[in-house]
Design an enzyme around this catalytic site. Structure first.
Site, PDB file in Angstrom:
ATOM      1  N   ASP A  74       0.857  -1.073   0.049  1.00  0.00           N
ATOM      2  CA  ASP A  74       0.126   0.120  -0.140  1.00  0.00           C
ATOM      3  C   ASP A  74       0.879   1.124   0.024  1.00  0.00           C
ATOM      4  O   ASP A  74       1.458   1.375   1.008  1.00  0.00           O
ATOM      5  CB  ASP A  74      -0.773  -0.007   1.224  1.00  0.00           C
ATOM      6  CG  ASP A  74      -1.856   1.286   1.211  1.00  0.00           C
ATOM      7  OD1 ASP A  74      -1.527   2.020   0.461  1.00  0.00           O
ATOM      8  OD2 ASP A  74      -3.083   1.010   1.647  1.00  0.00           O
ATOM      9  N   HIS A  75       0.987   1.931  -1.073  1.00  0.00           N
ATOM     10  CA  HIS A  75       2.244   2.794  -1.278  1.00  0.00           C
ATOM     11  C   HIS A  75       1.862   3.807  -0.338  1.00  0.00           C
ATOM     12  O   HIS A  75       3.022   4.747  -0.013  1.00  0.00           O
ATOM     13  CB  HIS A  75       2.499   3.122  -2.733  1.00  0.00           C
ATOM     14  CG  HIS A  75       1.485   4.006  -3.245  1.00  0.00           C
ATOM     15  ND1 HIS A  75       0.204   3.764  -3.982  1.00  0.00           N
ATOM     16  CD2 HIS A  75       1.382   5.239  -3.242  1.00  0.00           C
ATOM     17  CE1 HIS A  75      -0.388   4.552  -4.211  1.00  0.00           C
ATOM     18  NE2 HIS A  75       0.372   5.705  -3.773  1.00  0.00           N
ATOM     19  N   HIS A 100      -5.921   2.688   1.290  1.00  0.00           N
ATOM     20  CA  HIS A 100      -5.216   4.270   1.764  1.00  0.00           C
ATOM     21  C   HIS A 100      -6.063   4.768   2.769  1.00  0.00           C
ATOM     22  O   HIS A 100      -5.583   5.052   3.881  1.00  0.00           O
ATOM     23  CB  HIS A 100      -5.095   4.977   0.811  1.00  0.00           C
ATOM     24  CG  HIS A 100      -4.482   4.538  -0.714  1.00  0.00           C
ATOM     25  ND1 HIS A 100      -3.476   3.601  -0.598  1.00  0.00           N
ATOM     26  CD2 HIS A 100      -4.627   4.762  -2.016  1.00  0.00           C
ATOM     27  CE1 HIS A 100      -3.075   3.433  -1.728  1.00  0.00           C
ATOM     28  NE2 HIS A 100      -3.707   3.916  -2.492  1.00  0.00           N
TER      29      HIS A 100
END
Ligand SMILES: NC(=O)c1ccc[n+]([C@@H]2O[C@H](COP(=O)([O-])OP(=O)(O)OC[C@H]3O[C@@H](n4cnc5c(N)ncnc54)[C@H](OP(=O)(O)O)[C@@H]3O)[C@@H](O)[C@H]2O)c1
Lengths: 280, 501
Positions: B193-194, B256
């Site tokens: 999950d960047h 996010h």
């Protein structure tokens, strides 16, 4: 890169240049100050800005409508360092957006992303608004307060009727009204005799004269006639032929007047009633 | 021997160096490889953070020679890297680059990738250590994982980085987990999950747990509510196929938004090890009450204006069904039923074509109990807000009441912004750099764990399940604004409003 990112980048780069110690920089702000400034008003609007910084640290966004010339939005952004005496300085961000063609009709799409979040947004509208235009409508929707100077307008008192139409949508204030304050104080001093006033004679800007008369009419619930002679600032006021002693209070500079307006955040029922009674 | 166990390395202040290894990128002809992965590797090489014995093996079906691949990656680095192009740095990276054109999952036993990796081990000394990066479409995840498992070598370590989305509902996520677990242990799996790789997200933990002044007020007694916003001004950028199926709930909310929520609400972990941090995040997700339909608002954008340009409605985007019911906006009110947060609402929202790009976490504190300035403050005084900016501009802001200079006791809300200027300043690492390096080091703190993903999907499934029973009227917000009116009502009902913009 979109115009908003371009603006933010320019500002961040300039802020960084002032902070080379790696410590995150500090910005203090209390409002976003939007200025609708058609080209002929721009130089004057810029001059007023310099005097605002201390009381109202702000991000200022000049919107310069250029309808009919090309399309799109061009932006400049500068971080100014205003000296405010005693070696103190205030950093202020100034963004200038030139709205070309259709973009001039849709200012909200660039203003909204550039407002500082959580803070009130004021719009100082230079010159007379196009009452039915989408630009004014959009600004009313995204800002909390509209600041005009009705002495910049032609077509008074009819324009006050249009202005009153905005009162339910946005808090409006008028620099012309603020300018009349010392005279209102002087007139209020004439209570209770002034209760019976029939005629007010004013030498000064037409807007100021109309607002003073509207104020007396609405406060005293009385029909007050106006005799007006033009002058750059209010130089003489007579009540039924009797000259009112000029107020001792010094009149404020343009920046001072605007700054005073920016301190108030709520609707002013006295002003609104005065506008409605200007005879528009 | 890794530096961490080297007694001589202690006190040198040198960052741990990853073991020698080969990074195998599946989907090497794709967009992610070009825009993010190789530029991130270049940034790592630029700073000397890659192991000395290192190789990159790109795998995809598209026919091209290694030479062509390298040349494309050179162009990509020039275009997308954050550092200036330096031939020597790129050449060092390129020396270890290989491209294998094959359908990895269906190569009839002809293990071209395995052969290349053996060669690489021999030539570059990568010691059988493999970091597999699955930059392929999600449909290909299970089969690539199976093939990797079947061909797993005994020597060296093997880890696998899995791109998002990890499943598209609870059932598919569980299925994928089962497929992965069959071949890889949890500590070998790195679900991306960047957002977690972003500096400010890590800074949020620093802010909370490295400062004595915040933790004591970070609770229901003093916090009125929390607002988390992930707003984008862009539309779907030609990704109709993906977006029509995902919607904002799968694209942003499931991963996010819920990550940001978990990091904001979690208890202090006992240390910053992967499991300690993730245990705390999972507890938050488990304590979350399933929101009823009245606590969820979805929307879809119509036509509007963005930055002075007209833009089309979602339903007019190329490839989108003209009657599409896919949501491009979502607002949810959530409650976390634990001691710290009981009765403190968390309002989350995400959307496309909103007024600006902004990811923020706003902690709104309760009003001062008895401000002696009440009359003069008017509405100029707002409650204190601590605002964590995640992007684009990183930093922290505090809204406080202060006296207006001059005579009188006029109080006004002043924003004090501490701006790091992240997005606009060079030198802040891209999320992918941090994440790739951490995976090489075997540190999974900034990756999502299996149980975390499951909890996220449970919540999404519950929300989506309720949607099948009603027919929304779309579009319901104009592009360039702040979303549908119903989202405002969601807060107005509670006597609150979204942060103003
Ligand atoms: N791009 C982004 O910014 C981004 C952001 C977040 C997540 N992701 C995720 O990252 C992954 C890759 O995204 P992308 O944008 O790079 O996609 P992309 O441009 O479509 O590239 C997909 C890659 O996978 C290969 N591929 C396609 N079908 C395959 C199959 N059935 N088996 C094996 N390989 C196959 C393609 O190469 P060949 O056709 O040559 O085999 C290509 O190299 C996806 O899971 C996506 O959800 C991407």
């Amino acid at each position: 890169m979109g115009v908003v990112a371009e603006v933010e980048r320019k500002l961040a780069q300039q802020r960084c240049r002032q902070e080379d110690d790696g410590v995150p920089e500090l910005r203090a702000s209390t409002i976003t100050d939007v200025v609708w400034a058609p080209p002929r008003w721009l130089p004057q609007a810029r001059r007023v800005l310099a005097g605002l910084a201390e009381r109202n640290p702000a991000r200022t966004i000049f919107l310069v409508p250029l309808p009919g010339r090309g399309t799109g939005v061009e932006a400049d952004a500068v971080v100014y360092d205003f000296e405010i005496g005693d070696g103190r300085e205030v950093l202020s961000e100034v963004i200038e957006l030139r709205l070309r063609g259709e973009a001039a009709r849709h200012p909200a799409s660039v203003v909204l992303p550039l407002l500082i979040s959580d803070l009130p947004a004021f719009c100082r509208w230079r010159g007379r608004p196009d009452w039915d235009g989408s630009a004014l409508q959009e600004i009313v929707e995204v800002c909390d307060r509209l600041v005009v100077d009705s002495s910049e307008w032609r077509g008074l008192p009819a324009a006050y009727g249009e202005l009153a139409g905005l009162f339910e949508g946005i808090v409006v204030s008028d620099i012309a009204w603020r300018r009349t304050l010392p005279w209102r104080v002087a007139l209020a001093d004439r209570w209770p005799q002034i209760r019976k006033v029939d005629r007010l004679a004013v030498e000064g800007p037409r807007a100021d004269a109309l607002l003073l008369t509207g104020w007396l009419r609405s406060r005293l619930r009385r029909d007050v006639a106006l005799t007006h002679r033009s002058a750059a600032t209010i130089s003489r006021v007579r009540v039924d032929g009797d000259t009112v002693a000029p107020p001792r209070q010094r009149s404020l500079s343009d920046s001072g007047l605007l700054s005073a307006e920016l301190d108030t955040l709520t609707r002013d029922p006295v002003y609104e009633a005065a506008v409605r009674s200007t005879g528009a | 021997m890794p530096a961490a166990t080297n007694p001589l390395a202690q006190g040198l202040g040198v960052r741990r160096q990853p073991d020698p290894c080969a990074l195998v990128v599946f989907g090497a002809s794709g967009d992610l490889t070009k825009r993010k992965l190789v530029p991130a590797l270049y940034a790592l090489a630029y700073r000397g953070l890659l192991p000395e014995r290192f190789a990159v093996v790109g795998v995809a079906r598209t026919e091209q020679a290694t030479r062509q691949f390298v040349s494309r990656m050179r162009t990509a680095v020039k275009e997308f890297a954050r550092d200036p192009f330096r031939t020597d740095v790129f050449e060092t990276l390129a020396e270890g680059m290989h491209y294998v054109a094959t359908d990895f999952a269906a190569d009839a036993g002809e293990d071209l990738v395995g052969k290349t990796l053996d060669d690489v081990d021999a030539k570059r000394g990568t010691a059988g250590n493999r970091l597999h990066y699955l930059a392929v479409p999600p449909q290909a995840f299970p089969v690539v994982v199976r093939k990797l498992g079947e061909r797993r070598e005994r020597e060296g370590w093997a880890r696998v980085i899995i791109e998002k989305p990890f499943g598209d509902d609870l059932a598919s996520a569980r299925e994928l987990s089962a497929a992965v677990r069959r071949w890889f242990a949890e500590d070998e799996v790195f679900r991306i999950d960047h957002y977690l790789g972003k500096e400010t997200v890590q800074n949020l933990m620093a802010l909370r747990f490295a400062n004595g002044i915040f933790e004591p007020i970070w609770n229901r007694q003093l916090v009125d509510h929390v607002q988390i916003t992930v707003a984008e001004s862009i539309g779907i950028e030609g990704r109709a196929g993906y977006y029509e199926r995902a919607g904002v709930i799968r694209d942003i909310f499931q991963n996010h938004l819920l990550q940001l929520l978990a990091l904001t609400a979690m208890e202090p972990p006992i240390d910053f090890s992967a499991d300690a941090v993730r245990n705390e995040k999972v507890k938050v997700l488990r304590a979350m009450r399933t929101p009823g339909p009245a606590s969820v608002v979805r929307g879809q954008y119509g036509r509007g204006w963005i930055e002075g340009e007209p833009v089309v409605a979602y339903r007019e985007e190329p490839g989108v069904d003209p009657r599409s019911l896919t949501e491009t906006y979502l607002a949810v009110k959530l409650h976390i039923d634990n001691w710290r947060w009981a009765d403190t609402p968390f309002y989350l929202r995400a959307g496309k074509r909103l007024a600006r790009r902004e990811t923020t976490i706003a902690i709104q504190f309760k009003r001062a109990p008895h401000p002696p300035f009440e009359e003069i403050a008017g509405d100029g005084l707002r409650p204190n807000v601590l605002l964590v900016h995640v992007q684009p501009d990183e930093g922290v802001s505090l809204a406080i009441g202060a006296k207006v200079p001059g005579a009188g006791m006029s109080i006004r809300t002043v924003h004090m912004d501490f701006l790091y200027g992240g997005a606009f300043r060079e030198g802040v690492p891209e999320a992918y750099e941090r994440l790739i390096l951490d995976a090489m080091l075997g540190d999974a703190t900034l990756f999502t764990r299996e149980d975390e993903v499951e909890e996220q999907w449970k919540l999404v499934d519950a929300i989506v399940g309720a949607w099948s029973r009603d027919q929304p009227t779309f579009p319901d917000y104009a592009a360039g604004g702040w979303g549908p009116a119903k989202a405002d009502d969601l807060l107005h009902r509670d006597g609150r409003s979204w942060r103003r913009h």
